[in-house]
Design an enzyme around this catalytic site. Structure first.
Site, mmCIF file in Angstrom:
data_model
loop_
_atom_site.group_PDB
_atom_site.id
_atom_site.type_symbol
_atom_site.label_atom_id
_atom_site.label_comp_id
_atom_site.label_asym_id
_atom_site.label_seq_id
_atom_site.Cartn_x
_atom_site.Cartn_y
_atom_site.Cartn_z
ATOM 1 N N GLY A 150 -14.698 5.362 10.221
ATOM 2 C CA GLY A 150 -16.390 5.762 10.212
ATOM 3 C C GLY A 150 -16.872 4.413 11.829
ATOM 4 O O GLY A 150 -17.301 4.434 11.956
ATOM 5 N N THR B 152 -5.512 1.993 -2.678
ATOM 6 C CA THR B 152 -7.009 2.080 -3.111
ATOM 7 C C THR B 152 -7.250 1.740 -4.494
ATOM 8 O O THR B 152 -6.589 2.184 -5.812
ATOM 9 C CB THR B 152 -6.986 3.895 -3.479
ATOM 10 O OG1 THR B 152 -7.087 3.895 -1.413
ATOM 11 C CG2 THR B 152 -8.614 3.978 -3.957
ATOM 12 N N ASP C 275 0.661 -1.470 0.010
ATOM 13 C CA ASP C 275 -0.070 -0.337 -0.267
ATOM 14 C C ASP C 275 0.666 1.135 0.196
ATOM 15 O O ASP C 275 1.148 1.739 1.241
ATOM 16 C CB ASP C 275 -1.018 -0.364 1.500
ATOM 17 C CG ASP C 275 -2.008 1.113 1.195
ATOM 18 O OD1 ASP C 275 -2.180 1.894 -0.116
ATOM 19 O OD2 ASP C 275 -2.177 1.487 2.488
ATOM 20 N N ASP D 134 -1.678 5.761 -5.052
ATOM 21 C CA ASP D 134 -2.306 4.755 -3.907
ATOM 22 C C ASP D 134 -2.444 3.294 -4.593
ATOM 23 O O ASP D 134 -3.557 3.205 -4.369
ATOM 24 C CB ASP D 134 -2.913 5.500 -3.294
ATOM 25 C CG ASP D 134 -3.669 4.490 -1.978
ATOM 26 O OD1 ASP D 134 -3.422 3.232 -2.009
ATOM 27 O OD2 ASP D 134 -4.556 5.435 -0.978
#
Ligand code: NAG
Ligand code: NAG
Ligand code: NAG
Length: 464
Positions: free
Chosen positions: A145, A299, A101, A296
């Site tokens: 979240g 993602t 990542d 990235d």
């Protein structure tokens, strides 16, 4: 990283469970690659970014020729959703799959004390390692979240291929939100900079450079594409991840290196978007520091600022917002071939239309397909010059280039894929860019604090 509880609760009339891909007999037949997952994934990307010729350096080379370069095992998970490699940790070594990542900076692994990890997740066993050292007695938690991971900052012997470090800091994770890890993956290897490390640890790749283990201060990726193919397995060949160099059999032409943009203390791998074309025509987008893009690998899709994303979709006839069920997403007539190219201060790099098409909805929406470019910022008031990326350029773009992340000088390079690597469209001439692409505006650390939340959302960004 599939099947978050959150995703299960959502009711998506147009885009629910339209999974065209059959998973063969694998450990978890999750609803991977569904539109539901895309929805959750966009939110995690938002969380991450704070919104709701590869020649080695000559001197280095003369000082040391001991360093090496190695191609390492690399796997494409869940139809281009994420790409993982293998890390070994401990004494004797234990082997795990970790998402590679470039959009985060911590190494973390689920450990044997992980009470709520999926029982099928392979876990690291600190008790079986003589080199495990717990560095902190207080847990480090990362919230996002609807969930979190928590664990203890520790150090261990860590290796990838034949590269090894003995006191590598990492987070030994004892709690994760349900469904956070998927398949055979046990954690994440962050490949960005210490500036955004939640464990405040020098990332493994930088440690290898400091220890002069790498022949060149480079990491290079070729990411395979299985989107649109039939009978895609949960795990397929990922392409290639090369540490310490590039692999000339995987690209053709020159590697175009662009100097890093963004804060003088590096955080993410950042470039500035300098131009975008849609169906061959330039679209007006913000540029310079207002167009910071995180490059990235962790993602899946591409996210951008509201005005620019709206302008891009406005150039696709028949496209529209999906609406309240999938905030920030757009749909378009499935019969439309979308050609989008992006420049970062140099050439315009084309994205294969297959990567922009996430497949059709259901029922009456069947003729409309979901787009691979979403609104990352959802109308937030982004302040430019604070180092916050307004774009996240993920695998939807990166599958179309050979990408090279270079420590010295700090830059990201792209090249056209070789035929061996599946080929890719030839880059076009980019828009002319005023002066240089380097932007080293001083940025206070505090401006970056919102970005620190995210070591975790990394895992979640893999959801799609
Ligand atoms: C790793 O192996 C490669 C060959 O596969 C070699 O060139 C390199 O020197 C080795 N690196 C280290 C650090 O031993
Ligand atoms: C370069 O890539 C090819 C094809 O994947 C592979 O066979 C070869 O081993 C790679 N070379 C290195 C040095 O990684
Ligand atoms: C997209 O690009 C391809 C290849 O360059 C071209 O054949 C096609 O006409 C383009 N489509 C549109 C709508 O521009």
């Amino acid at each position: 990283m599939v099947s978050l509880p959150l995703a299960v609760l959502l009711v998506l009339p147009a885009f629910s469970l339209a999974d065209p891909i059959h998973i063969p007999l694998t450990r978890r037949a999750g609803n991977w690659a569904t539109h539901t997952n895309h929805l959750a994934a966009a939110d995690f990307a938002r969380s991450r970014y704070g919104y709701g010729s590869a020649a080695p350096s000559t001197t280095k080379r003369m000082q040391r020729r001991a360093g090496g370069a190695a191609g390492l095992p690399f796997v494409n998970q869940e139809g281009d959703s994420s790409y993982f490699g293998t890390v070994t940790i401990g004494t004797p070594p234990q082997s795990f799959n970790v998402i590679l990542d470039t959009g985060s900076s911590d190494l973390w692994l689920a450990d044997s004390a992980c009470a709520n990890c999926d029982p099928t997740t392979p876990v690291y066993k600190p008790d079986s390692s003589s080199s495990f050292v717990q560095k902190s007695q207080t847990a480090t938690q990362i919230s996002y979240g609807s969930g979190a991971v928590a664990g203890f900052v520790s150090s261990e012997s860590v290796s990838m291929g034949n590269f090894s470090l003995t006191n590598q800091g990492f987070l030994s994770v004892e709690q994760t939100s349900e469904g956070l890890l998927s398949g055979s993956v046990s954690g994440i290897m962050g490949l960005a900079f210490v500036g955004i490390s939640s464990t405040q640890t020098t990332p493994f790749w930088q440690g290898l450079i400091s220890a002069s283990q790498l022949e060149a201060p480079l990491m290079a990726f070729w990411l395979t594409r299985f989107r649109g193919a039939n009978n895609v397995k949960e795990e397929e060949p990922g392409g290639a991840f090369t540490l310490g160099g590039t692999n000339s059999s995987l690209f053709q032409g020159d590697i175009e290196f662009i100097n890093m943009a963004g804060p003088s203390t590096p955080t993410f791998w950042l470039l500035s978007v300098s131009g975008i074309t849609v169906q061959g025509k330039a679209v007006t987008v913000a540029t310079g520091d207002a167009a910071l893009a995180a490059i990235d690998t962790g993602t899946t899709l591409i996210g951008g600022p509201t005005a620019d994303v709206n302008a891009i979709w406005a150039a696709i006839p028949g496209s529209s917002k999906v609406g309240a069920t999938m905030p920030g997403y757009f749909q378009f007539p499935c019969s439309t071939t979308i050609n989008i190219s992006i420049a970062f201060g140099g050439k315009l790099w084309p994205i294969d239309p297959a990567d922009m098409n996430l497949g059709p909805g259901q029922g009456t929406a069947r003729s409309m397909c979901l787009g691979g470019l979403f609104d990352l910022t959802l109308g937030s008031n982004i302040e430019a010059n604070q180092g916050n990326p307004t774009w996240v350029v993920g695998d939807t773009f990166l599958k179309n280039v050979y990408s090279v992340f270079r420590q010295n000088p700090l830059s990201v390079g792209f090249a056209q894929l070789s035929d061996f690597a599946g080929g890719s469209g030839a880059p076009g001439a980019g828009p002319s860019v005023p002066s240089t692409a380097t932007a080293a505006s001083a940025t206070t650390t505090s401006a970056l604090v919102p970005l620190l939340i995210v070591a975790l959302s990394t895992a979640l960004a893999q959801l799609f």
